[in-house]
Design a protein around this motif. Structure first.
Motif, short mmCIF file in Angstrom:
data_model
loop_
_atom_site.label_atom_id
_atom_site.label_comp_id
_atom_site.label_asym_id
_atom_site.label_seq_id
_atom_site.Cartn_x
_atom_site.Cartn_y
_atom_site.Cartn_z
N GLY A 33 0.86 7.59 -21.34
CA GLY A 33 1.94 8.28 -20.66
C GLY A 33 1.41 9.45 -19.85
N ARG A 53 4.73 7.30 -15.74
CA ARG A 53 4.72 6.43 -16.92
C ARG A 53 5.12 7.27 -18.14
NH1 ARG A 53 2.35 1.61 -19.22
NH2 ARG A 53 3.47 1.50 -21.20
N GLU A 54 6.26 6.93 -18.74
CA GLU A 54 6.75 7.64 -19.91
C GLU A 54 7.07 6.63 -21.01
OE1 GLU A 54 8.94 11.42 -19.29
OE2 GLU A 54 9.70 10.45 -17.50
#
Length: 263
Positions: A33, A53-54
């Motif tokens: 992430g 991006r999580e």
């Protein structure tokens, strides 16, 4: 994990024109992430999107470019910043949803080959010769990208002067000098036609693509499809000069086509 990027290194995190799906696909290929990129907004010209991006998803945060007291500001959620590096610096230290920004997504190396010589007319331009191989850094505009040559020099290049360097036909196409009046196979732009290069000026051309110039560019012409423009000069950088509705200015050559039966 500590952040591993320089917010002032625009070439590392700015990906220019990129679809939401392409950004999602690229970031989903990263395991951790906090990997991110900044792209142009598809829906609102001039705005940006911060893609991150999580956990198991990719979040797309709109960055609005706004004007406050004669100054340009950048707003994301309820936060406002003076510039994009300041915004990214803030989110190196603060969480967006589930993560701060850790590092930019890796850029896929994209190479192009020059179809024509380009001498450049601006100090920001990157001159090149036909057949030179260039590496794309960012796709800033429809017709102008930032690229790097084999010597490591960077600058702006006109998109109609290049084509992708990834197929067997490139060198064969270059050998033909593009004397054909149609674009190379698979190309989405039209190269300068030999008939155009040899055309006597002034000549008349019809607008085939509308264009609303930047409000700060007082010498650019506004174009509407179907209008007839008097072409007075064809510059090598692709910005031609002409007269329209009593106004003299410049415009991209890709937006017009000459009228064979001259008026």
């Amino acid at each position: 994990m500590a952040a591993l990027f320089d917010p002032n290194d625009r070439s590392s995190w700015y990906f220019g024109q990129m679809s939401r799906q392409d950004a999602t696909d690229l970031l989903m290929g990263e395991k951790e992430g906090g990997v991110f990129l900044v792209r142009d907004s598809i829906s609102i010209h001039g705005d940006y999107v911060l893609c991150v991006r999580e956990d198991s998803k990719v979040s797309h945060y709109i960055i609005n470019k706004i004007q406050q007291n004669d100054q340009i500001k950048y707003r994301i959620g309820d936060q406002t910043f003076n510039d994009l590096p300041s915004l990214l610096s803030f989110y190196k230290l603060h969480y967006l949803d589930t993560t701060p920004l850790i590092r930019p997504a890796p850029k896929r190396v994209e190479k192009v080959i020059a179809k024509f010589d380009f001498n450049g007319s601006d100090q920001d331009d990157l001159p090149f010769k036909k057949g030179d191989i260039l590496t794309i850094i960012s796709k800033d505009e429809d017709q102008w990208w930032t690229a790097k040559n084999s010597a490591g020099l960077m600058g702006s290049i006109p998109v109609p002067y290049i084509q992708k360097y990834n197929d067997q036909d490139v060198l064969a196409d270059l050998g033909s000098s593009f004397v054909d009046n149609s674009p190379p196979s698979g190309s989405h732009v039209e190269p300068i036609r030999r008939s155009n290069v040899q055309r006597k000026l002034p000549a008349f051309a019809k607008v085939k693509q509308a264009r609303v110039p930047n409000a700060y560019d007082k010498t650019a012409l506004k174009l509407e499809i179907g209008e007839i423009i008097k072409v007075t000069k064809m510059n090598i950088n692709g910005q031609w000069e002409g007269e329209l509705k009593g106004k003299t200015g410049h415009f991209p050559f890709t937006h017009v086509e000459f009228i064979d039966n001259e008026m």
